[in-house]
Design an enzyme around this catalytic site. Sequence first.
Site, short mmCIF file in Angstrom:
data_model
loop_
_atom_site.label_atom_id
_atom_site.label_comp_id
_atom_site.label_asym_id
_atom_site.label_seq_id
_atom_site.Cartn_x
_atom_site.Cartn_y
_atom_site.Cartn_z
N CYS B 79 0.83 -1.21 0.00
CA CYS B 79 0.00 0.00 0.00
C CYS B 79 0.87 1.26 0.00
O CYS B 79 1.45 1.60 -1.02
CB CYS B 79 -0.97 -0.05 1.19
SG CYS B 79 -2.29 1.15 1.08
N HIS B 169 -3.15 -5.44 1.60
CA HIS B 169 -2.44 -5.68 2.85
C HIS B 169 -2.47 -7.15 3.24
O HIS B 169 -3.35 -7.56 4.00
CB HIS B 169 -3.10 -4.88 3.99
CG HIS B 169 -3.00 -3.41 3.84
ND1 HIS B 169 -1.89 -2.69 4.19
CD2 HIS B 169 -3.90 -2.50 3.40
CE1 HIS B 169 -2.08 -1.41 3.98
NE2 HIS B 169 -3.30 -1.25 3.49
N GLU B 171 -0.74 -8.47 5.37
CA GLU B 171 -0.48 -8.52 6.82
C GLU B 171 -1.76 -8.34 7.64
O GLU B 171 -1.75 -8.55 8.85
CB GLU B 171 0.58 -7.48 7.21
CG GLU B 171 0.11 -6.03 7.30
CD GLU B 171 -0.07 -5.33 5.94
OE1 GLU B 171 0.00 -6.00 4.89
OE2 GLU B 171 -0.31 -4.10 5.95
#
Lengths: 290, 188
Positions: B79, B169, B171
């Site tokens: 991002c 993302h 994560e």
Amino acid sequence: MVERYELNKNLAQMLKGGVIMDVTTPEQAKIAEEAGACAVMALERIPADIRSAGGVSRMSDPKMIKSIQQAVSIPVMAKVRIGHFVEAQILEAIEIDYIDESEVLSPADPLLHIDKTKFQVPFVCGAKDLGEALRRIAEGAAMIRTKGEPGTGDVIQAVQHMRMISQQIRQLQNCTDDELYHAAKELQAPYDLVRMTGKAGRLPVVNFAAGGIATPADAALMMQLGAEGVFVGSGIFKSGNPQKRAKAIVQAVTHFQNAAILAELSEDLGEAMVGINEQEIELLMAERGK
Amino acid sequence: MKIGVLALQGGFQEHISALRKLDVDVCEIRTLRDFIAGIDGIILPGGESTTISRLLHETGLFRPLKEHIDQGLPVFGTCAGMILLASEIQDDPVSHLDCIPITVKRNAYGRQLGSFYTHARFEGIGQIPMTFIRAPYIASFKDEVHILAEVNGIQVAAESKKILVTSFHPELTDDLRVHQYFLNKITA
């Protein structure tokens, strides 16, 4: 809606380690963005001026908020009165990135907060203790902040709220499964959220510090006490050199554990906002909403 | 293997947790001293690209970071991290680290109401969950860039040499396969 709530919590995760600054004009918003703010809070008057002006304080003019949305590329937040769900509908209609249901404005409802689960846009709400934080999360808040005492430049209450929340979470971590039911009763918060918080050892959403933060040292103090980022309201644009102070506070949040860097950042910032001591305040905004 | 995670602002803790689950040594990079201690790869996390860029300059990390990446230090940008690595940003005269020849569009899906979650194919992995938060996308790219994932015909993940970028993302999900993909790139 579950997915939308996750996405809204996720946005708060991306704001972590950052500073959200109160701004009243597009020019101030640009100064904040250039200084490294991770978001801005658009409002007509900063809390110190709301406090001195008195009277009823409401949601800002959408036109003003839109002018700030156009001026910057970072997320733009704005405040609504506690319980005023129509102000929130209006901010959702102009695609605000985050709504702050805030005690800084005059509450619109003496008992109820907004049912935030009815909205697509995320909400951040203030909390003085863990029970209040979990009640707001139950209503749909995707981010929590301490309530501090806005507009005073006095960090004492933000410290108190942050320490209280951390201490209560530590107590939950020590609870046995059967004790958690009692803890939920004591905290006046839903059992599921109490249990989740106790097991994880942290709030289920991101938690920022807000209220009275005026210096790089204040910001780092709140970070060392466990805040995941800070809101700075009157502290920047009520000070002698807003640009420099804004930059210094942004860096202080990144380097909150590095005293040598904090010492450099604290040098020569010009005059801090004068502030009011807690004992001198006639109106305790943090007591609005429970 | 030791991976650094740029910890100036944003969702760096989530990357650290993902890497720890994959059993790698992780360190936070906040200062030049952290950086020169020696790492095998670095992750530039999500957050606000303007904020992180400002802090890269203030900390003196900007130039050494760019030099190391240009010399082959493996890097994974998610991002905001992708925006920092891009050679060009649409409608913006300024670019940041300028390490991979892609043009990115910031806030390409609009404000927070445009944030979304989906599943799509990632080359070499298969279907993966993808979380887009006020996300950028790749508007154009040079031939040397290899596209790894598309959503609705739009490029959202790419690689070039030892540089990996995603609009979304990984994560923020429990799926560790994109992080593993990055680790495999380092050892390959």
